[in-house]
Design an enzyme around this catalytic site. Structure first.
Site, PDB file in Angstrom:
ATOM      1  N   SER A 152       3.221 -10.513 -23.503  1.00 38.36           N
ATOM      2  CA  SER A 152       3.043 -10.493 -22.046  1.00 38.36           C
ATOM      3  C   SER A 152       4.311 -10.907 -21.316  1.00 38.36           C
ATOM      4  O   SER A 152       4.342 -10.934 -20.086  1.00 38.36           O
ATOM      5  CB  SER A 152       1.904 -11.432 -21.634  1.00 38.36           C
ATOM      6  OG  SER A 152       2.207 -12.781 -21.983  1.00 38.36           O
ATOM      7  N   ASN A 162      -2.850 -22.834 -22.458  1.00 40.27           N
ATOM      8  CA  ASN A 162      -4.038 -22.609 -21.626  1.00 40.27           C
ATOM      9  C   ASN A 162      -3.927 -23.309 -20.278  1.00 40.27           C
ATOM     10  O   ASN A 162      -4.196 -22.715 -19.225  1.00 40.27           O
ATOM     11  CB  ASN A 162      -5.300 -23.087 -22.347  1.00 40.27           C
ATOM     12  CG  ASN A 162      -5.593 -22.291 -23.602  1.00 40.27           C
ATOM     13  OD1 ASN A 162      -4.836 -21.399 -23.968  1.00 40.27           O
ATOM     14  ND2 ASN A 162      -6.689 -22.622 -24.275  1.00 40.27           N
ATOM     15  N   THR A 176     -15.911   5.990  20.090  1.00 40.25           N
ATOM     16  CA  THR A 176     -16.858   5.727  19.013  1.00 40.25           C
ATOM     17  C   THR A 176     -17.125   7.068  18.341  1.00 40.25           C
ATOM     18  O   THR A 176     -17.125   8.106  19.009  1.00 40.25           O
ATOM     19  CB  THR A 176     -18.185   5.119  19.526  1.00 40.25           C
ATOM     20  OG1 THR A 176     -18.831   6.079  20.379  1.00 40.25           O
ATOM     21  CG2 THR A 176     -17.941   3.834  20.301  1.00 40.25           C
ATOM     22  N   HIS A 177     -17.313   7.053  17.050  1.00 39.39           N
ATOM     23  CA  HIS A 177     -17.497   8.287  16.281  1.00 39.39           C
ATOM     24  C   HIS A 177     -16.318   9.248  16.478  1.00 39.39           C
ATOM     25  O   HIS A 177     -16.478  10.464  16.340  1.00 39.39           O
ATOM     26  CB  HIS A 177     -18.801   8.991  16.657  1.00 39.39           C
ATOM     27  CG  HIS A 177     -20.011   8.113  16.592  1.00 39.39           C
ATOM     28  ND1 HIS A 177     -20.667   7.848  15.419  1.00 39.39           N
ATOM     29  CD2 HIS A 177     -20.659   7.402  17.559  1.00 39.39           C
ATOM     30  CE1 HIS A 177     -21.686   7.029  15.654  1.00 39.39           C
ATOM     31  NE2 HIS A 177     -21.696   6.744  16.947  1.00 39.39           N
ATOM     32  N   SER A 190       9.903  16.980   6.555  1.00 41.72           N
ATOM     33  CA  SER A 190       9.365  17.914   5.564  1.00 41.72           C
ATOM     34  C   SER A 190      10.516  18.635   4.881  1.00 41.72           C
ATOM     35  O   SER A 190      11.526  18.953   5.502  1.00 41.72           O
ATOM     36  CB  SER A 190       8.448  18.928   6.245  1.00 41.72           C
ATOM     37  OG  SER A 190       8.186  20.019   5.382  1.00 41.72           O
ATOM     38  N   LYS A 224       8.861  18.912  11.359  1.00 37.88           N
ATOM     39  CA  LYS A 224       7.894  17.873  11.030  1.00 37.88           C
ATOM     40  C   LYS A 224       8.455  16.461  11.190  1.00 37.88           C
ATOM     41  O   LYS A 224       9.612  16.187  10.901  1.00 37.88           O
ATOM     42  CB  LYS A 224       7.388  18.030   9.590  1.00 37.88           C
ATOM     43  CG  LYS A 224       6.550  19.256   9.338  1.00 37.88           C
ATOM     44  CD  LYS A 224       5.223  19.205  10.091  1.00 37.88           C
ATOM     45  CE  LYS A 224       4.307  18.095   9.617  1.00 37.88           C
ATOM     46  NZ  LYS A 224       3.932  18.230   8.194  1.00 37.88           N
ATOM     47  N   ASN A 234       6.662  12.969   9.933  1.00 33.96           N
ATOM     48  CA  ASN A 234       5.457  12.532   9.241  1.00 33.96           C
ATOM     49  C   ASN A 234       5.286  11.013   9.268  1.00 33.96           C
ATOM     50  O   ASN A 234       6.245  10.264   9.109  1.00 33.96           O
ATOM     51  CB  ASN A 234       5.496  12.996   7.777  1.00 33.96           C
ATOM     52  CG  ASN A 234       5.521  14.504   7.651  1.00 33.96           C
ATOM     53  OD1 ASN A 234       4.913  15.199   8.457  1.00 33.96           O
ATOM     54  ND2 ASN A 234       6.236  15.008   6.663  1.00 33.96           N
ATOM     55  N   GLU A 262       0.514   6.293   6.271  1.00 34.42           N
ATOM     56  CA  GLU A 262      -0.266   6.902   5.193  1.00 34.42           C
ATOM     57  C   GLU A 262      -0.172   6.074   3.914  1.00 34.42           C
ATOM     58  O   GLU A 262      -1.165   5.929   3.185  1.00 34.42           O
ATOM     59  CB  GLU A 262       0.218   8.325   4.951  1.00 34.42           C
ATOM     60  CG  GLU A 262      -0.118   9.265   6.105  1.00 34.42           C
ATOM     61  CD  GLU A 262       0.519  10.646   5.949  1.00 34.42           C
ATOM     62  OE1 GLU A 262       0.099  11.552   6.675  1.00 34.42           O
ATOM     63  OE2 GLU A 262       1.429  10.807   5.113  1.00 34.42           O
ATOM     64  N   TYR A 309     -11.190 -20.798 -22.833  1.00 34.78           N
ATOM     65  CA  TYR A 309     -10.161 -19.772 -22.732  1.00 34.78           C
ATOM     66  C   TYR A 309     -10.461 -18.624 -23.687  1.00 34.78           C
ATOM     67  O   TYR A 309     -10.885 -18.829 -24.830  1.00 34.78           O
ATOM     68  CB  TYR A 309      -8.765 -20.345 -23.048  1.00 34.78           C
ATOM     69  CG  TYR A 309      -7.671 -19.310 -22.885  1.00 34.78           C
ATOM     70  CD1 TYR A 309      -7.113 -19.055 -21.634  1.00 34.78           C
ATOM     71  CD2 TYR A 309      -7.235 -18.546 -23.962  1.00 34.78           C
ATOM     72  CE1 TYR A 309      -6.141 -18.088 -21.462  1.00 34.78           C
ATOM     73  CE2 TYR A 309      -6.254 -17.573 -23.804  1.00 34.78           C
ATOM     74  CZ  TYR A 309      -5.720 -17.348 -22.547  1.00 34.78           C
ATOM     75  OH  TYR A 309      -4.761 -16.369 -22.390  1.00 34.78           O
ATOM     76  N   GLN A 316      -5.421 -12.942 -20.338  1.00 28.30           N
ATOM     77  CA  GLN A 316      -4.061 -12.416 -20.203  1.00 28.30           C
ATOM     78  C   GLN A 316      -4.018 -11.319 -19.140  1.00 28.30           C
ATOM     79  O   GLN A 316      -2.974 -11.068 -18.545  1.00 28.30           O
ATOM     80  CB  GLN A 316      -3.572 -11.855 -21.542  1.00 28.30           C
ATOM     81  CG  GLN A 316      -2.158 -11.269 -21.497  1.00 28.30           C
ATOM     82  CD  GLN A 316      -1.651 -10.897 -22.872  1.00 28.30           C
ATOM     83  OE1 GLN A 316      -1.531 -11.742 -23.746  1.00 28.30           O
ATOM     84  NE2 GLN A 316      -1.357  -9.616 -23.065  1.00 28.30           N
TER      85      GLN A 316
END
Length: 465
Positions: A22, A109, A154-155, A276, A282, A284, A289, A316, A321
């Site tokens: 690890s 531990n 709303t909606h 783009s 474009k 963006n 996003e 433990y 891990q």
């Protein structure tokens, strides 16, 4: 260099070694492991298990090892199983057998449970600082647009006019709650597992409370088994992170809409938008996003850890891990996304004219008209019905409320008179909603005053001021 193996006649299979390692992801815990090692060395000295000169040499070696880790002069190798193994190797290289004394009275531990708490408590404060930056960016825009009317929805349909500043502050309030959740989380995370050993504590005369105080914890763990076995502090952090992700996603979704040709409420700064590869025109909203998309990672990290923890027997288990990668990924994700969203919000330009001309679209003043009738003694049920009929009449005849004559109003309902024009004003509609929590510009300014105090206190907590 394994920290175990005395009772084994042979080494582990390559497949087991690859599965167990690890250090490639827990290496980031180096400063926290060394911080705890200093505290543990001092408690061994007070217990008479480390002479004063040995303590001095030990602390000097830890300091040297930390500098070597920072510079890259000391790095983990393929033979190091985890961060603890690598750092013990580093001490043995500097101190010989004296380096092995530090392992007395502690286990990986309780070490890892301590390290992860230290790491998270440290990084949560950085996350809060970045959240404060986003709150401040939103509040700055809200202050400029307290009187800017916008279509409230709303909606995703036009509903009632609102102050655009009010809408921006609707994104600040959830962020303040996110920070308060993290501050509240910190109270429960401020418990030190160090001294719990593998699961039963230690027969050596250690002082877990003193170690806890030195490391900035409020107390030592009251139950050594619980201290090494549970990761509810990590799961709770991941819940907080997931909620932050959801709130960022909601803000991101709105920005995507606001920047679209259909809305055209805002113009994004070039520094926080992309183009783009095929369409030259474009612009963006990639930051928004990606903020929306990365919420899935944060939610997934929470689900990963909860699933790992489900049904583990005390104490433990090696399953634990798997606690670190979701936590590290959540921290990294938030610290990556938050500055970008703050930059996007602080630099976006609001199309005030577009907002205000569309604020009353879709008969958005219908509720104001119904409430006028209520103030004249009409039951709201009847007022609602009458205004609904008026909306239909306007749609059929291709007219807006303000274009209606007294005769046309009377045709629809005897409740309507010429005074309906008194409420067919967007600024008037905003100003009328002046009750506590409403969208009136004066109430928006009151919100800002209160939020500034809240955000200042949150910023102070993050920096320890």
């Amino acid at each position: 260099m394994r920290l175990w193996g005395g009772r084994f006649e042979g080494g582990p299979a390559d497949a087991l070694t690859r599965l167990s390692v690890s250090v490639h992801f827990d290496w980031r815990l180096v400063p926290y492991d060394l911080l705890a090692s200093r505290a543990h060395a001092r408690v061994l000295n007070r217990a008479g298990l480390l002479a004063d000169d040995e303590l001095a040499r030990m602390l000097a070696a830890i300091d040297d090892l930390e500098e070597a880790c920072k510079s890259g002069a000391f790095r983990p190798t393929v033979a190091d199983e985890d961060v603890h193994t690598a750092l013990e190797r580093g001490l043995l290289e500097r101190l010989g057998s004296l380096g092995g004394k530090l392992r007395a009275g502690r286990s990986r531990n309780d070490q890892i449970a301590t390290d992860l708490r230290l790491y998270l408590r440290d990084h949560v404060r950085t996350i809060v600082s970045r959240l404060v930056e986003l709150e401040t960016a939103l509040m700055s825009q809200a202050e400029q647009h307290a009187e800017t009317a916008a279509p409230g929805m709303t909606h995703l349909q036009h509903a009632q006019p609102v102050s655009f500043g009010h809408q921006l502050l609707a994104h600040v309030h959830p962020l303040t709650r996110d920070i308060e959740r993290l501050r509240d989380w910190d109270k429960r995370a401020a418990i030190s597992p160090l001294g719990s050993g593998a699961l039963a504590g230690s027969s050596l005369p250690l002082d877990p409370q003193a170690v806890a105080a030195e490391l900035g914890f409020d107390a030592a763990a009251a139950n050594s088994m619980d201290a090494v076995a549970d990761r509810d502090f990590a799961a709770e952090f991941l819940f907080c992170a997931a909620m932050i992700g959801i709130h960022l996603s909601r803000l991101g979704e709105e920005i995507v809409l606001w920047a679209s040709q259909e809305f055209r409420w805002i113009e994004m700064d070039d520094a926080y938008s992309t183009g783009s590869s095929i369409m030259p025109q474009k612009k963006n909203p990639d930051v928004a996003e990606l903020a929306r998309g990365k919420s899935g990672r944060l939610i997934g990290s929470l689900m990963t850890l909860l699933t790992t923890l489900k049904g583990l027997p005390l104490t433990y288990n090696r399953d634990l891990q798997e606690d670190k990668e979701p936590v590290f990924d959540a921290v990294d994700t938030l610290l990556l996304v938050l500055p970008a969203v703050s930059g996007l919000v602080s630099t976006m330009r609001v199309n005030t004219a577009k907002l205000e001309t569309s604020a009353s679209d879709g008969f958005a003043l219908a509720t104001d008209l119904a409430e006028l009738l209520v103030r004249k003694g009409v039951a709201f049920r009847d007022a609602h019905e009458a205004v609904g009929h008026l909306v239909v009449w306007c749609q059929v005849n291709d007219k807006e409320f303000g274009e209606l004559t007294d005769e046309e109003l009377a045709k629809v309902s005897p409740h309507f008179g010429g005074d309906v024009r008194d409420v067919l004003s967007v600024p008037g509609a905003l100003a009328a909603r002046k009750a506590y929590g409403g969208t009136a510009p004066d109430r928006v300014r009151d919100q800002l005053d209160t939020l500034r105090e809240t955000v200042d206190a949150q910023a102070a907590w993050a920096t320890g001021a």
